[in-house]
Design an enzyme around this catalytic site. Sequence first.
Site, PDB file in Angstrom:
ATOM      1  N   LYS A  13       1.498  -6.057   4.654  1.00  0.00           N
ATOM      2  CA  LYS A  13       2.758  -6.565   5.223  1.00  0.00           C
ATOM      3  C   LYS A  13       3.017  -5.984   6.617  1.00  0.00           C
ATOM      4  O   LYS A  13       3.358  -6.709   7.547  1.00  0.00           O
ATOM      5  CB  LYS A  13       3.950  -6.236   4.305  1.00  0.00           C
ATOM      6  N   ARG A  88      13.099  -6.436  -2.256  1.00  0.00           N
ATOM      7  CA  ARG A  88      12.119  -5.816  -3.139  1.00  0.00           C
ATOM      8  C   ARG A  88      12.498  -6.030  -4.608  1.00  0.00           C
ATOM      9  O   ARG A  88      11.723  -5.683  -5.489  1.00  0.00           O
ATOM     10  CB  ARG A  88      12.208  -4.351  -2.827  1.00  0.00           C
ATOM     11  N   ARG A 127      -5.643   4.715   3.383  1.00  0.00           N
ATOM     12  CA  ARG A 127      -4.682   4.435   4.451  1.00  0.00           C
ATOM     13  C   ARG A 127      -4.101   5.731   5.021  1.00  0.00           C
ATOM     14  O   ARG A 127      -3.842   6.677   4.310  1.00  0.00           O
ATOM     15  CB  ARG A 127      -3.543   3.576   3.889  1.00  0.00           C
ATOM     16  N   ARG A 160       0.526   9.515   3.570  1.00  0.00           N
ATOM     17  CA  ARG A 160       1.934   9.541   3.173  1.00  0.00           C
ATOM     18  C   ARG A 160       2.135  10.314   1.877  1.00  0.00           C
ATOM     19  O   ARG A 160       1.260  10.326   1.018  1.00  0.00           O
ATOM     20  CB  ARG A 160       2.444   8.104   2.996  1.00  0.00           C
ATOM     21  N   ARG A 171       3.881   3.085  -7.837  1.00  0.00           N
ATOM     22  CA  ARG A 171       4.362   2.025  -6.932  1.00  0.00           C
ATOM     23  C   ARG A 171       3.822   0.658  -7.343  1.00  0.00           C
ATOM     24  O   ARG A 171       4.525  -0.346  -7.231  1.00  0.00           O
ATOM     25  CB  ARG A 171       3.969   2.341  -5.485  1.00  0.00           C
TER      26      ARG A 171
HETATM   27  P1  ADP Z   1       4.663   0.013   0.571  1.00  0.00           P
HETATM   28  O1  ADP Z   1       4.961  -1.429   0.821  1.00  0.00           O
HETATM   29  O2  ADP Z   1       3.364   0.440   1.094  1.00  0.00           O
HETATM   30  O3  ADP Z   1       4.925   0.461  -0.833  1.00  0.00           O
HETATM   31  P2  ADP Z   1       7.038   0.808   2.090  1.00  0.00           P
HETATM   32  O4  ADP Z   1       6.836   1.568   3.331  1.00  0.00           O
HETATM   33  O5  ADP Z   1       7.493  -0.609   2.186  1.00  0.00           O
HETATM   34  O6  ADP Z   1       5.662   0.932   1.351  1.00  0.00           O
HETATM   35  O7  ADP Z   1       8.058   1.577   1.135  1.00  0.00           O
HETATM   36  C1  ADP Z   1       7.907   2.937   0.815  1.00  0.00           C
HETATM   37  C2  ADP Z   1       8.986   3.355  -0.177  1.00  0.00           C
HETATM   38  O8  ADP Z   1      10.280   3.169   0.419  1.00  0.00           O
HETATM   39  C3  ADP Z   1       9.030   2.560  -1.472  1.00  0.00           C
HETATM   40  O9  ADP Z   1       8.140   3.053  -2.431  1.00  0.00           O
HETATM   41  C4  ADP Z   1      10.491   2.747  -1.887  1.00  0.00           C
HETATM   42  O10 ADP Z   1      10.720   4.023  -2.438  1.00  0.00           O
HETATM   43  C5  ADP Z   1      11.218   2.702  -0.547  1.00  0.00           C
HETATM   44  N1  ADP Z   1      11.639   1.325  -0.192  1.00  0.00           N
HETATM   45  C6  ADP Z   1      11.212   0.598   0.892  1.00  0.00           C
HETATM   46  N2  ADP Z   1      11.798  -0.602   0.935  1.00  0.00           N
HETATM   47  C7  ADP Z   1      12.609  -0.679  -0.172  1.00  0.00           C
HETATM   48  C8  ADP Z   1      13.479  -1.675  -0.697  1.00  0.00           C
HETATM   49  N3  ADP Z   1      13.638  -2.873  -0.106  1.00  0.00           N
HETATM   50  N4  ADP Z   1      14.149  -1.395  -1.844  1.00  0.00           N
HETATM   51  C9  ADP Z   1      14.014  -0.197  -2.457  1.00  0.00           C
HETATM   52  N5  ADP Z   1      13.214   0.785  -2.015  1.00  0.00           N
HETATM   53  C10 ADP Z   1      12.513   0.563  -0.878  1.00  0.00           C
END
Ligand code: ADP
Length: 213
Positions: A13, A88, A127, A160, A171
């Site tokens: 993404k 999400r 990554r 990370r 996740r």
């Molecule tokens: P990835 O898509 O690689 O899992 P992100 O950088 O999008 O990673 O998100 C990292 C973390 O941030 C998620 O695991 C969650 O804890 C939090 N997070 C990000 N976006 C949201 C969202 N829209 N709703 C709830 N938690 C979120």
Amino acid sequence: MKLILLGAPGAGKGTVAKLLTAIDGSVQISTGDILRAAVKDGTDLGKEAQGYMTRGELVPDALIMGIMGERLLEDDCKPGFLLDGFPRTIPQAEELKVLLAKLGIELDGAVNLNVPRDVILDRLTTRRTCEDCGEIYNVKSNPPKVEGVCDKCGGNVVQRADETEEAISKRLDVFKEQTAPLVGFYTGENMLIDINATSSDVVVADIKSALGI
Ligand code: ADP
Ligand code: ZN
């Protein structure tokens, strides 16, 4: 363009969003980047979000809606935006729908980046991310020129905190339970653009052709 980017962690993404911003100057809005910056800066938001993130859980919907409600009002969103990592959950998608209707904003679609689970696992464990600017690297396919140093900003390139094997597996479970249902939601809204995102080269071309641009 005004798009939602859907897909598992590691589906690409962030990478796709960056490529799309280069096309028409639409701004990338990554809730993950916003939250990581807040954690790094030690803000109240960061303190509240940190535990959930390290465990690989979702941050509560109310916190996220607060962030996005403000973010979408900013001027740089007017020409277009790419929502990366938001919505999400179904409640986030429903609240977003209400919010956009209120703001008079119409989306061009919700792009679903489809990638098989084994490819996802391999991508996430290899990554690396710049702590300062969020640039994404891969130790195998796209390492920084100098190990541990960001090509773009000179920041630290690190794994990370939520990219341990345990947090990654958490996740992916959370994705399956809470985020995958959004594909059905946006199919019902007649907005879904389904893309095979295993090979990253063709993804942007496929999105452009689906949008007719
Ligand atoms: P990835 O898509 O690689 O899992 P992100 O950088 O999008 O990673 O998100 C990292 C973390 O941030 C998620 O695991 C969650 O804890 C939090 N997070 C990000 N976006 C949201 C969202 N829209 N709703 C709830 N938690 C979120
Ligand atoms: Zn950087």
